[in-house]
Motif scaffolding. Structure first.
Motif, PDB file in Angstrom:
ATOM      1  N   UNK A   1       2.179 -11.701   6.385  1.00 35.05           N
ATOM      2  CA  UNK A   1       1.113 -12.516   5.797  1.00 35.05           C
ATOM      3  C   UNK A   1       0.130 -11.626   5.039  1.00 35.05           C
ATOM      4  N   UNK A   2      -0.362 -12.126   3.916  1.00 33.51           N
ATOM      5  CA  UNK A   2      -1.370 -11.411   3.133  1.00 33.51           C
ATOM      6  C   UNK A   2      -2.759 -11.894   3.535  1.00 33.51           C
ATOM      7  N   UNK A   3      -3.686 -10.966   3.749  1.00 33.43           N
ATOM      8  CA  UNK A   3      -5.065 -11.321   4.077  1.00 33.43           C
ATOM      9  C   UNK A   3      -5.897 -11.200   2.807  1.00 33.43           C
TER      10      UNK A   3
ATOM     11  N   UNK B   1      -1.297  -5.480  -1.809  1.00 27.74           N
ATOM     12  CA  UNK B   1      -2.296  -6.367  -1.231  1.00 27.74           C
ATOM     13  C   UNK B   1      -2.329  -6.190   0.282  1.00 27.74           C
ATOM     14  N   UNK B   2      -3.508  -6.327   0.900  1.00 29.52           N
ATOM     15  CA  UNK B   2      -3.598  -6.206   2.358  1.00 29.52           C
ATOM     16  C   UNK B   2      -2.676  -7.215   3.040  1.00 29.52           C
ATOM     17  N   UNK B   3      -1.867  -6.729   3.954  1.00 30.88           N
ATOM     18  CA  UNK B   3      -0.952  -7.635   4.642  1.00 30.88           C
ATOM     19  C   UNK B   3      -0.806  -7.231   6.101  1.00 30.88           C
ATOM     20  N   UNK B   4      -0.429  -8.192   6.924  1.00 31.61           N
ATOM     21  CA  UNK B   4      -0.225  -7.944   8.356  1.00 31.61           C
ATOM     22  C   UNK B   4       1.101  -7.213   8.525  1.00 31.61           C
ATOM     23  N   UNK B   5       1.043  -5.993   9.054  1.00 33.43           N
ATOM     24  CA  UNK B   5       2.272  -5.219   9.246  1.00 33.43           C
ATOM     25  C   UNK B   5       2.723  -5.207  10.706  1.00 33.43           C
TER      26      UNK B   5
ATOM     27  N   UNK C   1      -8.688  -7.426  17.274  1.00 38.41           N
ATOM     28  CA  UNK C   1      -7.849  -8.601  17.037  1.00 38.41           C
ATOM     29  C   UNK C   1      -6.394  -8.349  17.414  1.00 38.41           C
ATOM     30  N   UNK C   2      -6.016  -7.082  17.522  1.00 37.72           N
ATOM     31  CA  UNK C   2      -4.635  -6.771  17.881  1.00 37.72           C
ATOM     32  C   UNK C   2      -3.666  -6.920  16.728  1.00 37.72           C
ATOM     33  N   UNK C   3      -4.141  -6.595  15.524  1.00 39.20           N
ATOM     34  CA  UNK C   3      -3.235  -6.633  14.372  1.00 39.20           C
ATOM     35  C   UNK C   3      -3.381  -5.357  13.557  1.00 39.20           C
ATOM     36  N   UNK C   4      -2.285  -4.962  12.923  1.00 39.67           N
ATOM     37  CA  UNK C   4      -2.280  -3.802  12.036  1.00 39.67           C
ATOM     38  C   UNK C   4      -2.153  -4.300  10.608  1.00 39.67           C
ATOM     39  N   UNK C   5      -3.009  -3.769   9.733  1.00 38.37           N
ATOM     40  CA  UNK C   5      -3.010  -4.189   8.334  1.00 38.37           C
ATOM     41  C   UNK C   5      -2.639  -3.002   7.450  1.00 38.37           C
TER      42      UNK C   5
END
Length: 210
Positions: free
Chosen positions: A72-74, A50-54, A37-41
């Motif tokens: 953003x929080x996932x 909480x899991x969040x987009x870093x 997806x090309x995102x780091x969490x």
């Protein structure tokens, strides 16, 4: 009647106040088998957060969707709640999830803009052409049943290299008032997203700015 200590009342009020300033959205992404997806969490039950987009990798699926922003929080992935997941379990889930990825996302609501004697709001109409069915910006806010959570539709991020960035007028913090004459006042975040997706490849956007 159960007595509640002053300390407990303060903690409850702080939690309620924090919730007042959070919005939520559902993000649907499509990826091919073997791609990311090309995102780091960051975060997880073992990481005290909480899991969040870093990070969003430039050019990645998540970044080009213009639905996610750093911070953003996932909350869930394809219906799987992440509240009790360790960081490594979250990473594994995102890597091995299928081609259709549905993220339940929580985000910080944009601040409320108040027009006063020292602040004059102006408007400008901007015509943009879509790329990949987006205009290259992320929106947050919108109407909500809870008045404390209602906001204008605010552009919180302009993706580098996207249509809005190349045109140059729109900046983070600007409010999106209408799309091809369709007013967004009173629309929810989901409704505003739907209007943006369903409009033509070229659209006239009415923007309000400070």
């Amino acid at each position: 009647m159960i007595a509640v200590s002053f300390k407990c009342r303060c903690q409850i009020l702080r939690r309620l106040t924090k919730e007042e300033f959070k919005g939520s959205t559902v993000v649907e992404l499509m990826k091919k088998e073997g791609t990311t997806l090309g995102l780091t969490v960051s975060g997880g039950i073992d990481k005290d957060g909480k899991p969040r987009v870093s990070n969003l990798r430039q050019g990645g699926i998540a970044a080009r969707s213009d639905q996610l922003d750093v911070g953003d929080y996932i909350k869930a992935v394809n219906g799987i709640n992440l509240a009790k997941f360790r960081h490594d379990e979250i990473i594994s889930l995102l890597k091995n999830v299928g081609e259709r990825v549905v993220l339940e996302v929580e985000y910080e609501l944009p601040p409320v803009s108040v027009q006063g004697s020292s602040v004059i709001f102006r408007t400008v109409e901007v015509t943009l052409h879509k790329e990949g069915n987006t205009f290259g910006f992320v929106i947050r806010g919108g109407a909500h049943d809870d008045r404390n959570k209602s906001r204008p539709v605010v552009i919180t991020c302009v993706r580098p290299g996207g249509p809005a960035d190349r045109e140059g007028t729109i900046k983070p913090g600007d409010r999106l008032l209408s799309v091809d004459g369709i007013r967004l006042l009173g629309t929810t975040h989901a409704e505003a997203m739907s209007i943006l997706k369903q409009c033509g490849q070229e659209a006239a956007l009415l923007i309000e700015y400070d």
